[in-house]
Design a protein around this motif. Sequence first.
Motif, PDB file in Angstrom:
ATOM      1  N   LYS A   1       0.818  -1.217   0.000  1.00 51.36           N
ATOM      2  CA  LYS A   1       0.000   0.000   0.000  1.00 51.36           C
ATOM      3  C   LYS A   1       0.854   1.271   0.000  1.00 51.36           C
ATOM      4  CE  LYS A   1      -3.699  -2.437   1.963  1.00 51.36           C
ATOM      5  NZ  LYS A   1      -4.786  -2.760   2.557  1.00 51.36           N
ATOM      6  N   LEU A   2       1.717   1.363  -0.978  1.00 53.57           N
ATOM      7  CA  LEU A   2       2.550   2.554  -1.122  1.00 53.57           C
ATOM      8  C   LEU A   2       1.680   3.746  -1.466  1.00 53.57           C
ATOM      9  CD1 LEU A   2       5.596   1.185  -3.115  1.00 53.57           C
ATOM     10  CD2 LEU A   2       5.326   1.422  -0.681  1.00 53.57           C
ATOM     11  N   ARG A   3       2.069   4.916  -0.988  1.00 52.71           N
ATOM     12  CA  ARG A   3       1.291   6.121  -1.224  1.00 52.71           C
ATOM     13  C   ARG A   3       2.122   7.316  -1.655  1.00 52.71           C
ATOM     14  NH1 ARG A   3      -2.439   3.359  -2.105  1.00 52.71           N
ATOM     15  NH2 ARG A   3      -3.848   2.577  -0.565  1.00 52.71           N
ATOM     16  N   ASP A   4       3.449   7.165  -1.714  1.00 53.82           N
ATOM     17  CA  ASP A   4       4.276   8.336  -1.974  1.00 53.82           C
ATOM     18  C   ASP A   4       5.559   7.925  -2.698  1.00 53.82           C
ATOM     19  OD1 ASP A   4       6.162  10.696  -0.068  1.00 53.82           O
ATOM     20  OD2 ASP A   4       4.823  11.106  -1.732  1.00 53.82           O
ATOM     21  N   LEU A   5       6.059   8.812  -3.549  1.00 57.21           N
ATOM     22  CA  LEU A   5       7.315   8.560  -4.253  1.00 57.21           C
ATOM     23  C   LEU A   5       8.508   8.513  -3.305  1.00 57.21           C
ATOM     24  CD1 LEU A   5       6.835  10.825  -7.392  1.00 57.21           C
ATOM     25  CD2 LEU A   5       6.892   8.335  -7.338  1.00 57.21           C
ATOM     26  N   ALA A   6       8.365   9.088  -2.119  1.00 56.78           N
ATOM     27  CA  ALA A   6       9.461   9.111  -1.154  1.00 56.78           C
ATOM     28  C   ALA A   6       9.476   7.870  -0.261  1.00 56.78           C
ATOM     29  CB  ALA A   6       9.364  10.360  -0.280  1.00 56.78           C
ATOM     30  N   ASP A   7       8.482   6.976  -0.396  1.00 54.29           N
ATOM     31  CA  ASP A   7       8.461   5.748   0.404  1.00 54.29           C
ATOM     32  C   ASP A   7       9.692   4.900   0.117  1.00 54.29           C
ATOM     33  OD1 ASP A   7       6.097   6.248   1.698  1.00 54.29           O
ATOM     34  OD2 ASP A   7       4.866   5.043   0.335  1.00 54.29           O
ATOM     35  N   PHE A   8      10.248   4.339   1.166  1.00 48.36           N
ATOM     36  CA  PHE A   8      11.425   3.489   1.011  1.00 48.36           C
ATOM     37  C   PHE A   8      11.122   2.308   0.096  1.00 48.36           C
ATOM     38  CE2 PHE A   8      13.760  -0.314   2.281  1.00 48.36           C
ATOM     39  CZ  PHE A   8      15.050   0.088   2.002  1.00 48.36           C
ATOM     40  N   GLU A   9       9.935   1.755   0.206  1.00 46.98           N
ATOM     41  CA  GLU A   9       9.569   0.584  -0.591  1.00 46.98           C
ATOM     42  C   GLU A   9       9.582   0.898  -2.088  1.00 46.98           C
ATOM     43  OE1 GLU A   9       9.388  -2.440   0.494  1.00 46.98           O
ATOM     44  OE2 GLU A   9       9.706  -1.770   2.540  1.00 46.98           O
ATOM     45  N   TRP A  10       9.361   2.145  -2.474  1.00 51.45           N
ATOM     46  CA  TRP A  10       9.494   2.528  -3.880  1.00 51.45           C
ATOM     47  C   TRP A  10      10.945   2.872  -4.208  1.00 51.45           C
ATOM     48  CZ3 TRP A  10       8.273   2.182  -8.626  1.00 51.45           C
ATOM     49  CH2 TRP A  10       8.688   3.128  -9.573  1.00 51.45           C
ATOM     50  N   GLN A  11      11.598   3.575  -3.318  1.00 52.47           N
ATOM     51  CA  GLN A  11      12.969   4.020  -3.551  1.00 52.47           C
ATOM     52  C   GLN A  11      13.951   2.859  -3.679  1.00 52.47           C
ATOM     53  OE1 GLN A  11      14.201   7.241  -3.908  1.00 52.47           O
ATOM     54  NE2 GLN A  11      12.058   7.813  -4.070  1.00 52.47           N
ATOM     55  N   ARG A  12      13.642   1.726  -3.066  1.00 51.19           N
ATOM     56  CA  ARG A  12      14.585   0.599  -3.079  1.00 51.19           C
ATOM     57  C   ARG A  12      14.645  -0.124  -4.411  1.00 51.19           C
ATOM     58  NH1 ARG A  12      12.552  -4.805  -1.596  1.00 51.19           N
ATOM     59  NH2 ARG A  12      10.282  -4.715  -1.587  1.00 51.19           N
ATOM     60  N   PHE A  13      13.674   0.111  -5.293  1.00 54.09           N
ATOM     61  CA  PHE A  13      13.674  -0.537  -6.598  1.00 54.09           C
ATOM     62  C   PHE A  13      14.536   0.243  -7.580  1.00 54.09           C
ATOM     63  CE2 PHE A  13       9.463  -1.936  -4.983  1.00 54.09           C
ATOM     64  CZ  PHE A  13       9.772  -3.281  -4.897  1.00 54.09           C
ATOM     65  N   LEU A  14      15.154  -0.496  -8.488  1.00 55.49           N
ATOM     66  CA  LEU A  14      15.935   0.123  -9.547  1.00 55.49           C
ATOM     67  C   LEU A  14      14.975   0.777 -10.528  1.00 55.49           C
ATOM     68  CD1 LEU A  14      18.786   0.480 -10.760  1.00 55.49           C
ATOM     69  CD2 LEU A  14      18.356  -1.615 -12.054  1.00 55.49           C
ATOM     70  N   ARG A  15      15.220   2.069 -10.792  1.00 54.99           N
ATOM     71  CA  ARG A  15      14.335   2.820 -11.684  1.00 54.99           C
ATOM     72  C   ARG A  15      15.163   3.428 -12.810  1.00 54.99           C
ATOM     73  NH1 ARG A  15      14.253   4.397  -6.724  1.00 54.99           N
ATOM     74  NH2 ARG A  15      14.736   6.555  -7.132  1.00 54.99           N
ATOM     75  N   PHE A  16      14.613   3.406 -14.015  1.00 60.93           N
ATOM     76  CA  PHE A  16      15.276   3.950 -15.197  1.00 60.93           C
ATOM     77  C   PHE A  16      14.597   5.249 -15.594  1.00 60.93           C
ATOM     78  CE2 PHE A  16      17.340   0.051 -15.395  1.00 60.93           C
ATOM     79  CZ  PHE A  16      18.057  -0.162 -16.559  1.00 60.93           C
ATOM     80  N   TYR A  17      15.386   6.262 -15.916  1.00 60.14           N
ATOM     81  CA  TYR A  17      14.863   7.544 -16.369  1.00 60.14           C
ATOM     82  C   TYR A  17      15.594   7.957 -17.645  1.00 60.14           C
ATOM     83  CZ  TYR A  17      12.990   7.824 -11.657  1.00 60.14           C
ATOM     84  OH  TYR A  17      12.317   7.564 -10.496  1.00 60.14           O
ATOM     85  N   ALA A  18      14.864   8.504 -18.583  1.00 61.16           N
ATOM     86  CA  ALA A  18      15.447   9.068 -19.801  1.00 61.16           C
ATOM     87  C   ALA A  18      15.402  10.579 -19.648  1.00 61.16           C
ATOM     88  CB  ALA A  18      14.667   8.617 -21.024  1.00 61.16           C
ATOM     89  N   LEU A  19      16.554  11.182 -19.452  1.00 64.74           N
ATOM     90  CA  LEU A  19      16.630  12.620 -19.226  1.00 64.74           C
ATOM     91  C   LEU A  19      17.165  13.308 -20.473  1.00 64.74           C
ATOM     92  CD1 LEU A  19      18.192  12.527 -15.645  1.00 64.74           C
ATOM     93  CD2 LEU A  19      15.771  12.647 -16.270  1.00 64.74           C
ATOM     94  N   PRO A  20      16.502  14.379 -20.906  1.00 64.47           N
ATOM     95  CA  PRO A  20      17.008  15.088 -22.097  1.00 64.47           C
ATOM     96  C   PRO A  20      18.300  15.833 -21.776  1.00 64.47           C
ATOM     97  CG  PRO A  20      15.085  16.193 -21.186  1.00 64.47           C
ATOM     98  CD  PRO A  20      15.280  14.950 -20.380  1.00 64.47           C
ATOM     99  N   THR A  21      19.235  15.774 -22.718  1.00 67.15           N
ATOM    100  CA  THR A  21      20.496  16.503 -22.603  1.00 67.15           C
ATOM    101  C   THR A  21      20.755  17.196 -23.938  1.00 67.15           C
ATOM    102  OG1 THR A  21      21.847  14.662 -23.382  1.00 67.15           O
ATOM    103  CG2 THR A  21      21.449  14.786 -21.007  1.00 67.15           C
ATOM    104  N   THR A  22      21.833  17.921 -24.015  1.00 69.22           N
ATOM    105  CA  THR A  22      22.177  18.588 -25.270  1.00 69.22           C
ATOM    106  C   THR A  22      22.567  17.580 -26.350  1.00 69.22           C
ATOM    107  OG1 THR A  22      24.453  18.857 -24.521  1.00 69.22           O
ATOM    108  CG2 THR A  22      22.930  20.701 -24.135  1.00 69.22           C
ATOM    109  N   GLU A  23      23.030  16.403 -25.944  1.00 68.70           N
ATOM    110  CA  GLU A  23      23.431  15.361 -26.889  1.00 68.70           C
ATOM    111  C   GLU A  23      22.269  14.448 -27.271  1.00 68.70           C
ATOM    112  OE1 GLU A  23      26.436  13.407 -24.706  1.00 68.70           O
ATOM    113  OE2 GLU A  23      27.847  15.067 -24.858  1.00 68.70           O
ATOM    114  N   GLY A  24      21.131  14.623 -26.685  1.00 70.63           N
ATOM    115  CA  GLY A  24      19.973  13.755 -26.950  1.00 70.63           C
ATOM    116  C   GLY A  24      19.357  13.295 -25.645  1.00 70.63           C
TER     117      GLY A  24
END
Length: 180
Positions: free
Chosen positions: A136-159
């Motif tokens: 029953k997670l309720r927040d992005l700051a919960d440890f149970e969410w933070q402990r999982f490996l998460r992938f993000y695609a961040l824009p940069t000047t190179e793409g």
Amino acid sequence: LNKAVEAWVVELLDQQRSTIRSHLLSSSANFIPAAFSLEDVALNNITQVACAILYIYWTKDCEQALAQCRYDRRAIPNTRAKFQSAIVGKLTSMLTKHSWRQSISAISSPLRLKLEALTLLSLWLRDVLNDMCSRKLRDLADFEWQRFLRFYALPTTEGIQLVLRCLDCELAYQCDFLGV
């Protein structure tokens, strides 16, 4: 002899990372959830890039669900159901029916391996969603969410730059070979 082999291995690793990085940059349109098409991702990308795209899609969906769960208690279970039907079900169907885009034809061995790797990853990500529902997670700051490996695609000047996050660590994706 040893130094020549070491230099060759280092050069091989650099070329492999460069190839994966170029595939990631050419596939950057798939990093947008609205443009996500599982068939296109599985057919047009190497396995490692397809797995990274699936991870990014899953991370965005989970974060949206966690942001909405304050107002909608069914947000995470709905995301789990959507992921089950849209990703796991479709990959399983492609493998079991030997069909690709409504045609009945045998799947090539490399494509079968890619679909099996994507299916395995999607089953694990689905299990993570099941765990999130039971806790029953309720927040992005919960440890149970933070402990999982998460992938993000961040824009940069190179793409696009892929970033991995787990707990309070943030690392650039190094395009290491996954073996598939």
